[in-house]
Design a protein around this motif. Structure first.
Motif, PDB file in Angstrom:
ATOM      1  N   SER A 173       0.811  -1.225   0.000  1.00 19.26           N
ATOM      2  CA  SER A 173       0.000   0.000   0.000  1.00 19.26           C
ATOM      3  C   SER A 173       0.840   1.269   0.000  1.00 19.26           C
ATOM      4  CB  SER A 173      -0.918   0.012   1.221  1.00 19.26           C
ATOM      5  OG  SER A 173      -0.163   0.135   2.421  1.00 19.26           O
ATOM      6  N   GLY A 174       2.139   1.150   0.164  1.00 16.64           N
ATOM      7  CA  GLY A 174       2.964   2.341   0.259  1.00 16.64           C
ATOM      8  C   GLY A 174       2.886   3.013   1.613  1.00 16.64           C
ATOM      9  N   GLY A 175       2.772   2.211   2.664  1.00 10.36           N
ATOM     10  CA  GLY A 175       2.762   2.764   4.014  1.00 10.36           C
ATOM     11  C   GLY A 175       1.435   3.329   4.444  1.00 10.36           C
ATOM     12  N   ARG A 176       0.321   2.725   4.009  1.00  8.02           N
ATOM     13  CA  ARG A 176      -1.014   3.249   4.333  1.00  8.02           C
ATOM     14  C   ARG A 176      -1.762   2.399   5.355  1.00  8.02           C
ATOM     15  NH1 ARG A 176      -4.598   3.182   0.178  1.00  8.02           N
ATOM     16  NH2 ARG A 176      -3.398   1.882  -1.255  1.00  8.02           N
ATOM     17  N   LEU A 177      -1.093   1.451   5.985  1.00 10.61           N
ATOM     18  CA  LEU A 177      -1.773   0.489   6.848  1.00 10.61           C
ATOM     19  C   LEU A 177      -1.914   0.974   8.284  1.00 10.61           C
ATOM     20  CD1 LEU A 177      -2.871  -2.479   7.246  1.00 10.61           C
ATOM     21  CD2 LEU A 177      -0.543  -3.022   8.018  1.00 10.61           C
ATOM     22  N   VAL A 178      -3.112   0.796   8.849  1.00 13.72           N
ATOM     23  CA  VAL A 178      -3.329   0.816  10.292  1.00 13.72           C
ATOM     24  C   VAL A 178      -3.397  -0.629  10.747  1.00 13.72           C
ATOM     25  CG1 VAL A 178      -4.992   1.275  12.128  1.00 13.72           C
ATOM     26  CG2 VAL A 178      -4.524   3.031  10.414  1.00 13.72           C
ATOM     27  N   ALA A 179      -2.551  -0.986  11.709  1.00 21.88           N
ATOM     28  CA  ALA A 179      -2.498  -2.360  12.208  1.00 21.88           C
ATOM     29  C   ALA A 179      -3.388  -2.487  13.437  1.00 21.88           C
ATOM     30  CB  ALA A 179      -1.063  -2.744  12.533  1.00 21.88           C
ATOM     31  N   GLY A 180      -4.559  -3.059  13.268  1.00 26.15           N
ATOM     32  CA  GLY A 180      -5.478  -3.245  14.371  1.00 26.15           C
ATOM     33  C   GLY A 180      -5.160  -4.519  15.136  1.00 26.15           C
ATOM     34  N   PHE A 181      -5.092  -4.409  16.466  1.00 24.91           N
ATOM     35  CA  PHE A 181      -4.764  -5.548  17.333  1.00 24.91           C
ATOM     36  C   PHE A 181      -5.909  -5.802  18.317  1.00 24.91           C
ATOM     37  CE2 PHE A 181       0.197  -5.151  17.338  1.00 24.91           C
ATOM     38  CZ  PHE A 181       0.235  -5.509  16.005  1.00 24.91           C
ATOM     39  N   PRO A 182      -7.027  -6.378  17.886  1.00 19.82           N
ATOM     40  CA  PRO A 182      -8.098  -6.687  18.840  1.00 19.82           C
ATOM     41  C   PRO A 182      -7.826  -7.977  19.612  1.00 19.82           C
ATOM     42  CG  PRO A 182      -8.745  -7.362  16.646  1.00 19.82           C
ATOM     43  CD  PRO A 182      -7.391  -6.716  16.498  1.00 19.82           C
ATOM     44  N   VAL A 183      -8.327  -8.019  20.841  1.00 16.89           N
ATOM     45  CA  VAL A 183      -8.286  -9.266  21.605  1.00 16.89           C
ATOM     46  C   VAL A 183      -9.222 -10.284  20.958  1.00 16.89           C
ATOM     47  CG1 VAL A 183      -8.764 -10.325  23.851  1.00 16.89           C
ATOM     48  CG2 VAL A 183      -7.701  -8.060  23.724  1.00 16.89           C
ATOM     49  N   GLY A 184     -10.347  -9.815  20.442  1.00 17.96           N
ATOM     50  CA  GLY A 184     -11.297 -10.691  19.766  1.00 17.96           C
ATOM     51  C   GLY A 184     -12.550 -10.904  20.577  1.00 17.96           C
ATOM     52  N   SER A 185     -13.648 -11.130  19.884  1.00 24.68           N
ATOM     53  CA  SER A 185     -14.923 -11.395  20.549  1.00 24.68           C
ATOM     54  C   SER A 185     -14.901 -12.776  21.191  1.00 24.68           C
ATOM     55  CB  SER A 185     -16.068 -11.319  19.542  1.00 24.68           C
ATOM     56  OG  SER A 185     -16.069 -12.484  18.721  1.00 24.68           O
ATOM     57  N   PRO A 186     -15.705 -12.981  22.240  1.00 27.97           N
ATOM     58  CA  PRO A 186     -15.793 -14.327  22.822  1.00 27.97           C
ATOM     59  C   PRO A 186     -16.330 -15.341  21.824  1.00 27.97           C
ATOM     60  CG  PRO A 186     -17.440 -12.855  23.770  1.00 27.97           C
ATOM     61  CD  PRO A 186     -16.512 -12.005  22.986  1.00 27.97           C
ATOM     62  N   MET A 187     -17.158 -14.886  20.879  1.00 21.75           N
ATOM     63  CA  MET A 187     -17.690 -15.816  19.891  1.00 21.75           C
ATOM     64  C   MET A 187     -16.579 -16.361  18.994  1.00 21.75           C
ATOM     65  SD  MET A 187     -19.790 -13.221  20.803  1.00 21.75           S
ATOM     66  CE  MET A 187     -19.826 -11.960  19.513  1.00 21.75           C
ATOM     67  N   ASP A 188     -15.655 -15.489  18.591  1.00 23.03           N
ATOM     68  CA  ASP A 188     -14.564 -15.925  17.725  1.00 23.03           C
ATOM     69  C   ASP A 188     -13.520 -16.743  18.481  1.00 23.03           C
ATOM     70  OD1 ASP A 188     -15.421 -14.789  15.277  1.00 23.03           O
ATOM     71  OD2 ASP A 188     -14.706 -12.828  15.903  1.00 23.03           O
ATOM     72  N   THR A 189     -13.072 -16.210  19.613  1.00 16.02           N
ATOM     73  CA  THR A 189     -11.936 -16.823  20.296  1.00 16.02           C
ATOM     74  C   THR A 189     -12.310 -18.129  20.994  1.00 16.02           C
ATOM     75  OG1 THR A 189     -12.396 -15.410  22.219  1.00 16.02           O
ATOM     76  CG2 THR A 189     -10.737 -14.639  20.643  1.00 16.02           C
ATOM     77  N   VAL A 190     -13.399 -18.105  21.746  1.00 15.48           N
ATOM     78  CA  VAL A 190     -13.795 -19.290  22.518  1.00 15.48           C
ATOM     79  C   VAL A 190     -14.752 -20.171  21.722  1.00 15.48           C
ATOM     80  CG1 VAL A 190     -14.900 -20.101  24.643  1.00 15.48           C
ATOM     81  CG2 VAL A 190     -13.456 -18.044  24.678  1.00 15.48           C
ATOM     82  N   GLY A 191     -15.798 -19.551  21.135  1.00 15.31           N
ATOM     83  CA  GLY A 191     -16.818 -20.333  20.456  1.00 15.31           C
ATOM     84  C   GLY A 191     -16.344 -20.984  19.182  1.00 15.31           C
ATOM     85  N   CYS A 192     -15.686 -20.209  18.313  1.00 18.26           N
ATOM     86  CA  CYS A 192     -15.291 -20.735  17.002  1.00 18.26           C
ATOM     87  C   CYS A 192     -13.937 -21.438  17.013  1.00 18.26           C
ATOM     88  CB  CYS A 192     -15.261 -19.609  15.967  1.00 18.26           C
ATOM     89  SG  CYS A 192     -16.871 -18.868  15.642  1.00 18.26           S
ATOM     90  N   TYR A 193     -12.982 -20.895  17.765  1.00 15.74           N
ATOM     91  CA  TYR A 193     -11.620 -21.440  17.726  1.00 15.74           C
ATOM     92  C   TYR A 193     -11.251 -22.232  18.967  1.00 15.74           C
ATOM     93  CZ  TYR A 193     -10.054 -19.456  13.300  1.00 15.74           C
ATOM     94  OH  TYR A 193      -9.861 -19.186  11.969  1.00 15.74           O
ATOM     95  N   GLY A 194     -12.158 -22.307  19.938  1.00 12.39           N
ATOM     96  CA  GLY A 194     -11.980 -23.211  21.068  1.00 12.39           C
ATOM     97  C   GLY A 194     -10.874 -22.857  22.032  1.00 12.39           C
ATOM     98  N   LEU A 195     -10.519 -21.573  22.142  1.00  6.46           N
ATOM     99  CA  LEU A 195      -9.499 -21.195  23.103  1.00  6.46           C
ATOM    100  C   LEU A 195     -10.052 -21.266  24.529  1.00  6.46           C
ATOM    101  CD1 LEU A 195      -7.786 -18.087  21.445  1.00  6.46           C
ATOM    102  CD2 LEU A 195      -7.158 -20.499  21.264  1.00  6.46           C
ATOM    103  N   VAL A 196      -9.177 -21.569  25.467  1.00  2.00           N
ATOM    104  CA  VAL A 196      -9.557 -21.538  26.878  1.00  2.00           C
ATOM    105  C   VAL A 196      -9.792 -20.077  27.262  1.00  2.00           C
ATOM    106  CG1 VAL A 196      -8.808 -22.031  29.229  1.00  2.00           C
ATOM    107  CG2 VAL A 196      -8.219 -23.611  27.368  1.00  2.00           C
ATOM    108  N   PRO A 197     -10.947 -19.731  27.818  1.00  2.90           N
ATOM    109  CA  PRO A 197     -11.252 -18.316  28.079  1.00  2.90           C
ATOM    110  C   PRO A 197     -10.176 -17.575  28.856  1.00  2.90           C
ATOM    111  CG  PRO A 197     -13.216 -19.646  28.389  1.00  2.90           C
ATOM    112  CD  PRO A 197     -12.097 -20.607  28.150  1.00  2.90           C
ATOM    113  N   THR A 198      -9.633 -18.217  29.893  1.00  3.08           N
ATOM    114  CA  THR A 198      -8.637 -17.535  30.716  1.00  3.08           C
ATOM    115  C   THR A 198      -7.278 -17.415  30.023  1.00  3.08           C
ATOM    116  OG1 THR A 198      -8.157 -19.655  31.786  1.00  3.08           O
ATOM    117  CG2 THR A 198      -9.712 -18.173  32.894  1.00  3.08           C
ATOM    118  N   GLU A 199      -7.108 -18.052  28.869  1.00  2.00           N
ATOM    119  CA  GLU A 199      -5.848 -17.941  28.130  1.00  2.00           C
ATOM    120  C   GLU A 199      -5.904 -16.908  27.017  1.00  2.00           C
ATOM    121  OE1 GLU A 199      -4.531 -21.639  26.561  1.00  2.00           O
ATOM    122  OE2 GLU A 199      -3.972 -22.480  28.518  1.00  2.00           O
ATOM    123  N   VAL A 200      -7.095 -16.398  26.713  1.00  2.00           N
ATOM    124  CA  VAL A 200      -7.230 -15.503  25.565  1.00  2.00           C
ATOM    125  C   VAL A 200      -6.368 -14.264  25.721  1.00  2.00           C
ATOM    126  CG1 VAL A 200      -8.817 -13.982  24.314  1.00  2.00           C
ATOM    127  CG2 VAL A 200      -9.506 -16.328  24.866  1.00  2.00           C
TER     128      VAL A 200
END
Length: 421
Positions: A121-148
């Motif tokens: 992009s020629g240096g046009r990026l904003v790098a977003g770093f979300p923790v993630g929704s509980p639906m994505d992290t725990v529900g869809c990808y099966g992460l242990v909630p306390t490890e997220v």
């Protein structure tokens, strides 16, 4: 003020009885029964065309995010869509808000792909770093909630080190162990692309933002009146950290619909607003509020401030189909909608009230087709956007968290970028 065209990329053809018949829009909606891949092919083309139109019409940035197994918004890899936008000749920011860090194994993948996008992009990026929704992290990808969150912090450290330390070097974390960290390429932007955080109510995210001098964006669909207490908590943390009150430290997502008149807007958009709140936010508590994911401190804060619904929670009427235009737009201000004059006034009120410099406008809601989305986008760009750009100019604030190569509406390009190029 910076205005970002933020595209949810939801499934536009969910059945009318969806909320009555199915458990959730996220994690469990049966894909073979509800998701037509041929329609998705059409919707994806529409999404990209709508983002490209927003670029052409002069929005400061184009916004994307990451979600999984849902009809609320299915850009499973925002980086794929961002790569299409990154190759365009443009001076608009590409705001990927973002890559859900705990889901990447190893997270070095985020460092590599974001660096590639920044170069493309020629240096046009904003790098977003979300923790993630509980639906994505725990529900869809099966992460242990306390490890997220521990996974998130470790991933953040690996990525930022990969961008700023000479490689190769070893990384020995709890979840990721790499003998060689040596990404090719590194980003154009130095020391790295601006990092934006996205939150839904966790107080730890506020402190992480101030500790690292990152921005904090609240992504919610309950409107700016409901967001006031939570955003004030963030600004209290900024003050506690001894930082300035620069509004560009913060962002907010807001659904907006524009018509030639208030009555025109109601006629065009009410059914789509009702559809969005009835279907896209149909998430049961056992998916949206997983025990162990949010700390006790955050839970107590949200309950004490009446923000228990969080980013995806519902407020008001139990049935969105009985909610009126006046309730959505005037009483609760969940949606900003009406004539250009009405929308301009309400946006200024929202931006001043929350003290935010980055406004993510959501102009496509669930069932809106290509034509109506374009109408809404064009009307906003032509009759609203020029009138809100001046917000914060008089106060003289500088946006230190904007990509160096995204020079739209800026006087000059960044010297660091010019050197890199």
């Amino acid at each position: 003020m910076k205005t970002i065209f933020f595209h949810m990329q939801g499934y536009r053809d969910l059945p009318d009885d969806f909320a009555d018949k199915y458990e959730s829009v996220w994690i469990t909606p049966p894909n073979d029964e509800l998701c037509d891949s041929n329609k998705v092919a059409k919707y994806l083309r529409w999404n990209i065309e709508e983002l490209e139109l927003a670029d052409k019409l002069g929005f400061d940035g184009l916004g994307l995010n990451e979600h999984h197994q849902n009809g609320y918004g299915f850009p499973v890899s925002p980086n794929l869509i961002a790569s299409i936008l990154a190759r365009r000749e443009s001076d608009a920011a590409i705001v990927v808000l973002g890559n859900t860090l705990p889901l990447y194994n190893p997270p070095i993948r985020v460092a590599e792909e974001f660096a590639l996008l920044d170069c493309l992009s020629g240096g046009r990026l904003v790098a977003g770093f979300p923790v993630g929704s509980p639906m994505d992290t725990v529900g869809c990808y099966g992460l242990v909630p306390t490890e997220v969150r521990p996974r998130y912090f470790e991933a953040h450290d690996l990525i930022t080190q990969a961008w700023t330390r000479p490689g190769p070097f070893p990384f020995n974390g709890r979840f990721t162990k790499l003998r060689y960290v040596n990404p090719w390429p590194k980003p154009i932007q130095k020391p790295h692309p601006p990092v934006w955080l996205a939150g839904g109510g966790s107080v730890e995210t506020w402190k992480f933002a101030t500790d690292n001098n990152y921005t904090y964006s609240y992504l919610s669909f309950q409107g700016y009146k409901a967001a006031k207490n939570l955003m004030q908590g963030y600004w209290d943390q900024v003050e506690k950290a001894g930082l300035d009150h620069n509004p560009y430290r913060a962002g907010f997502a807001q659904a907006v619909v524009v018509g030639e008149t208030d009555a025109d807007a109601e006629k065009l958009y009410l059914k789509h607003i009702q559809n969005f709140y009835a279907k896209s936010l149909h998430i049961p508590m056992h998916f949206g509020a997983v025990p162990g994911l949010m700390s006790r401190k955050s839970v107590e804060y949200n309950l004490s401030k009446g923000a228990g619904g969080g980013a995806f929670g519902k407020t008001g009427s139990e049935n969105p189909y009985t909610t009126t235009w006046q309730q959505f737009t005037e009483q609760r201000r969940q949606v900003i909608g009406g004539s250009p004059d009405t929308v301009v006034a309400q946006i200024e009120e929202a931006v001043r009230s929350l003290h935010v410099g980055h406004l993510m406008v959501i102009l496509q809601l669930q069932s809106m087709d290509r034509e109506l989305t374009e109408y809404n986008t064009r009307l906003f760009a032509e009759k609203v956007l020029p009138r809100i750009r001046h917000l914060w100019d008089r106060e003289g604030y500088v946006d230190h968290w904007w990509p160096q190569g995204a020079t739209r509406n800026a006087r000059t390009a960044s010297p660091a970028l010019e050197t890199a190029q």
